[in-house]
Scaffold this active site. Structure first.
Site, PDB file in Angstrom:
ATOM      1  N   CYS A 171       0.808  -1.209   0.000  1.00 17.40           N
ATOM      2  CA  CYS A 171       0.000   0.000   0.000  1.00 17.40           C
ATOM      3  C   CYS A 171       0.844   1.263   0.000  1.00 17.40           C
ATOM      4  O   CYS A 171       0.324   2.350  -0.115  1.00 17.40           O
ATOM      5  CB  CYS A 171      -0.967   0.000   1.179  1.00 17.40           C
ATOM      6  SG  CYS A 171      -2.299  -1.159   0.906  1.00 17.40           S
TER       7      CYS A 171
HETATM    8  C1  LIG Z   1      -5.733  -5.187   5.862  1.00 16.75           C
HETATM    9  C2  LIG Z   1      -6.198  -4.031   5.032  1.00 16.75           C
HETATM   10  N1  LIG Z   1      -6.970  -3.109   5.605  1.00 16.75           N
HETATM   11  C3  LIG Z   1      -7.441  -2.064   4.907  1.00 16.75           C
HETATM   12  C4  LIG Z   1      -7.150  -1.908   3.588  1.00 16.75           C
HETATM   13  C5  LIG Z   1      -7.709  -0.736   2.827  1.00 16.75           C
HETATM   14  O1  LIG Z   1      -8.764  -1.176   2.028  1.00 16.75           O
HETATM   15  P1  LIG Z   1      -9.183  -0.334   0.733  1.00 16.75           P
HETATM   16  O2  LIG Z   1      -8.113  -0.593  -0.289  1.00 16.75           O
HETATM   17  O3  LIG Z   1     -10.506  -0.891   0.350  1.00 16.75           O
HETATM   18  O4  LIG Z   1      -9.230   1.072   1.127  1.00 16.75           O
HETATM   19  C6  LIG Z   1      -6.318  -2.829   2.959  1.00 16.75           C
HETATM   20  C7  LIG Z   1      -5.932  -2.577   1.549  1.00 16.75           C
HETATM   21  O5  LIG Z   1      -5.690  -3.085   0.677  1.00 16.75           O
HETATM   22  C8  LIG Z   1      -5.854  -3.934   3.694  1.00 16.75           C
HETATM   23  O6  LIG Z   1      -5.095  -4.857   3.134  1.00 16.75           O
END
Ligand SMILES: Cc1ncc(COP(=O)(O)O)c(C=O)c1O
Length: 408
Positions: free
Chosen positions: A348
């Site tokens: 991320c």
């Molecule tokens: C464990 C976890 N929480 C939260 C998120 C955030 O989700 P989103 O991409 O839908 O914002 C991710 C993202 O990929 C994630 O892997």
């Protein structure tokens, strides 16, 4: 200077096969899911779900049918509410900041693990800055596990919220959420326990009746081959959360703004597909992952496995490997030219050349974290995909090691 994808393809040629492993960041949406969404743009349910006319009622039907399905697959009958938001990030913000807003006069501690997703850590820090909560980070061991006995030392009568994810998004560690939430409630029954299950949903079974001490759960659509733009927060009855965004009241009390009805219809289909053959789907991701890891460890030297060494304690889709003496970013590019798509470091945050906080928290050195590559397999991977990857990857690593300034 910007280079278009077409120009890149002309420069490097089209690879003979394309294999996508970046399912952490987003992924493939199957045709059944796309087809489910299309009518909701202009044939049915294109109205606002709170308004009393036919297109509105049809939209409303999508929302409650999706909630009914979630209730069924998570065994949550009579336990609480599912709130629709637009991403896992928003669901985590609603859990942490929404809790802080509802309890802001009281202050106290917010306890998070050191390897939480940044969409938990940053709102917790914001709650500290804005409302005087104190954020405490619980360390993890070298495989990413939170020890319930260690957690116990961080919880006390002043603890307001504990947030520990079910599966770590980078190294795949599956936490013992039942034990962790139980320990928290033993010390402080009033503390609220949130788990970010964005990376667990569709991969490990979740039974909210059994997880009786868990108060809030985050889900995200695009982690299960649903469309991007749908997140869900489960909130157990009696748990107080306030909206983080302010605006006109919509169907969703906790998140103003009209719901993404077509995308929610797609999400519902994705849930249906993930759960229709849950065990088979999981077996397929596991088989692809195991084949991949076995092959890489046989063919490439100087590779570290990040996360649990016992693969039964790791999410079935996850492989996180550090290729020593190689820059992870350079390897993602080299692999991409050959049609293999992965992410490096922290998925991320991979556009930021900072080592992942998760890898540092499990004790990896900076150079080991920088050489890490995250693969996430899915039920759509074939044996040929893995074999192709095992042909391409050793050559890519060799080439980069040959020109690397990082030497043994
Ligand atoms: C464990 C976890 N929480 C939260 C998120 C955030 O989700 P989103 O991409 O839908 O914002 C991710 C993202 O990929 C994630 O892997």
């Amino acid at each position: 200077m910007r280079v278009s994808v077409e120009e890149l393809l002309r420069a490097h040629g089209r690879p003979p096969r394309e294999v996508y492993f970046d399912n952490e960041n987003s992924g493939y949406v199957p045709r059944e899911v796309v087809e489910e969404m299309i009518p909701y743009f202009n044939s049915i349910g294109y109205g606002h779900p709170s308004i009393t006319h036919k297109p509105g009622w049809e939209a409303y039907e999508v929302l409650y049918k999706t909630k009914d399905l979630l209730t069924k697959v998570l065994n949550a009958e009579g336990l609480g509410e599912f709130a629709f938001v637009h991403s896992g990030t928003e669901a985590n913000n609603l859990a942490v900041l929404g809790h802080a807003l509802a309890n802001k006069g009281r202050g106290g501690k917010i306890v998070v693990s050191a390897i939480e997703h940044l969409s938990v850590i940053y709102p917790a820090e914001e709650a500290e800055r804005l409302f005087g909560f104190r954020v405490v980070r619980v360390p993890v061991d070298s495989e990413g596990f939170v020890d319930p006995e260690v957690l116990k030392e961080f919880v006390d009568g002043s603890t307001s919220l504990v947030s520990i994810q079910m599966v770590n998004h980078e190294i795949g560690t599956v936490q013992n959420i039942f034990e962790l939430s139980k320990v928290v409630k033993e010390v402080n029954p009033r503390a609220v326990f949130h788990t970010d299950a964005a990376d667990a949903f569709g991969k490990i079974p979740i039974d909210l009746k059994k997880l009786e001490h868990v108060d809030m759960v985050t889900l995200s659509s695009h982690k299960i081959h649903g469309p991007r733009g749908v997140g869900v927060l489960f909130i157990r009855e009696g748990v107080r959360v306030e909206p983080v965004l302010k605006g006109q009241l919509s169907y969703e009390k906790l998140w103003p703004g009209v719901e993404n009805v077509p995308l929610i219809a797609g999400f519902r289909k994705a849930v249906e597909l993930a759960y229709r053959d849950f065990d088979l789907n999981v077996a397929k991701m596991r088989e692809a992952r195991d084949l991949l890891v076995r092959g890489i460890l046989e063919k490439v030297s100087d590779v570290l496995v990040n996360g649990p060494s016992d693969f039964s304690m790791r999410s079935p889709d996850n492989a996180n490997l550090s290729f020593l003496y190689v820059e992870g970013e350079a390897l993602t590019v080299e692999l991409s030219i050959n049609g293999v798509y992965v992410s490096s470091g922290s998925a991320c945050t991979s556009r930021i050349l900072e080592p992942s906080h998760v890898l540092l928290a499990i004790g990896r050195k900076h150079e080991e974290a920088h050489g890490s590559i995250l693969f996430k397999t899915s039920r759509y991977h074939t044996r040929e995909d893995i074999e192709y990857t095992l042909e391409v990857l050793p050559k890519a690593v060799d080439r980069l090691r040959g020109i690397s300034t990082i030497k043994k």
